[in-house]
Enzyme design. Structure first.
Site, mmCIF file in Angstrom:
data_model
loop_
_atom_site.group_PDB
_atom_site.id
_atom_site.type_symbol
_atom_site.label_atom_id
_atom_site.label_comp_id
_atom_site.label_asym_id
_atom_site.label_seq_id
_atom_site.Cartn_x
_atom_site.Cartn_y
_atom_site.Cartn_z
ATOM 1 N N CYS A 121 0.817 -1.195 0.000
ATOM 2 C CA CYS A 121 0.000 0.000 0.000
ATOM 3 C C CYS A 121 0.865 1.264 0.000
ATOM 4 O O CYS A 121 1.636 1.482 -0.919
ATOM 5 C CB CYS A 121 -0.962 -0.048 1.192
ATOM 6 S SG CYS A 121 -2.422 0.991 1.025
ATOM 7 N N HIS A 122 0.775 2.096 1.030
ATOM 8 C CA HIS A 122 1.538 3.339 1.117
ATOM 9 C C HIS A 122 2.954 3.140 1.663
ATOM 10 O O HIS A 122 3.709 4.099 1.788
ATOM 11 C CB HIS A 122 0.800 4.353 1.989
ATOM 12 C CG HIS A 122 -0.402 4.949 1.333
ATOM 13 N ND1 HIS A 122 -1.591 4.252 1.198
ATOM 14 C CD2 HIS A 122 -0.597 6.149 0.759
ATOM 15 C CE1 HIS A 122 -2.473 5.023 0.577
ATOM 16 N NE2 HIS A 122 -1.890 6.179 0.297
ATOM 17 N N ALA A 123 3.329 1.903 1.973
ATOM 18 C CA ALA A 123 4.666 1.634 2.528
ATOM 19 C C ALA A 123 5.784 1.975 1.557
ATOM 20 O O ALA A 123 6.934 2.128 1.962
ATOM 21 C CB ALA A 123 4.768 0.179 2.971
ATOM 22 N N GLY A 124 5.448 2.132 0.286
ATOM 23 C CA GLY A 124 6.451 2.569 -0.690
ATOM 24 C C GLY A 124 7.092 3.885 -0.316
ATOM 25 O O GLY A 124 8.237 4.161 -0.685
ATOM 26 N N TRP A 125 6.380 4.708 0.447
ATOM 27 C CA TRP A 125 6.962 5.977 0.911
ATOM 28 C C TRP A 125 8.208 5.731 1.762
ATOM 29 O O TRP A 125 9.171 6.484 1.686
ATOM 30 C CB TRP A 125 5.940 6.763 1.716
ATOM 31 C CG TRP A 125 4.945 7.526 0.892
ATOM 32 C CD1 TRP A 125 5.066 7.921 -0.403
ATOM 33 C CD2 TRP A 125 3.686 7.999 1.345
ATOM 34 N NE1 TRP A 125 3.952 8.609 -0.781
ATOM 35 C CE2 TRP A 125 3.076 8.677 0.272
ATOM 36 C CE3 TRP A 125 3.002 7.912 2.553
ATOM 37 C CZ2 TRP A 125 1.832 9.277 0.378
ATOM 38 C CZ3 TRP A 125 1.762 8.506 2.653
ATOM 39 C CH2 TRP A 125 1.177 9.182 1.572
#
Length: 169
Positions: free
Chosen positions: A100-104
């Site tokens: 999900c947003h863990a790519g940040w």
């Protein structure tokens, strides 16, 4: 063997709980890691406790590392100790899973340039601007990096991560 699972305020409880139990079911030991060793609240209000601070954990102690999504990644990426741990796990070639947003967190750790990955569609531009090749697939494996788009992809993502940890170990 210990598998680290990162946590911070406003984590997505599904993306934390699912890999936590999959890791246990596969005979591995989950180690919940936060910027500090304390309790953290999920988006739903549910609480979980980090039993270790990122500054206390070395990549050599881990067989792999999981980064759940939610709003937590925007907070995790502000911790230099978390970023150092992510970089060390990646440099060691150990399985590194992000959803999900863990790519940040991966962007801030500087580990995605030139790699194929996926994530929640709203961070596609962030990922590509950081030098990654974004692919809209349930699970994308690029070397030791295992990424997924969101909760709907949890079964395939967790399975790919556990398999990678077992192969690495």
């Amino acid at each position: 063997m210990k598998v680290g699972i990162l946590i911070e305020e406003l984590f997505d409880e599904r993306e934390f709980i699912y890999p936590f139990y999959r890791v246990q079911e596969s005979g591995l030991e989950p180690l919940v890691i936060g910027p500090e060793s304390r309790g953290y609240k999920a988006k739903s209000g549910w609480m979980a406790r980090a039993t270790a601070a990122a500054s206390e954990v070395r990549a050599s102690e881990l067989a792999g590392l999981v980064i759940p999504g939610g709003y937590a990644p925007d907070r995790l990426r502000r911790s230099e100790a978390v970023l150092e741990l992510v970089r060390a796990v990646d440099e060691a070639g150990k399985p590194l899973a992000a959803i999900c947003h863990a790519g940040w967190v991966l962007i801030s750790a500087g580990v995605i340039r030139g790699r194929r990955l996926t994530g929640y569609r709203s961070i596609k531009d962030d990922l590509t601007n950081a030098g990654a090749q974004y692919v809209d697939e349930p699970v994308v494996i690029s070397g030791n990096l295992i990424t997924s788009r969101g909760p709907g992809d949890l079964p395939a993502w967790a399975r790919a991560f556990v398999e990678a940890v077992k192969q690495y170990s």
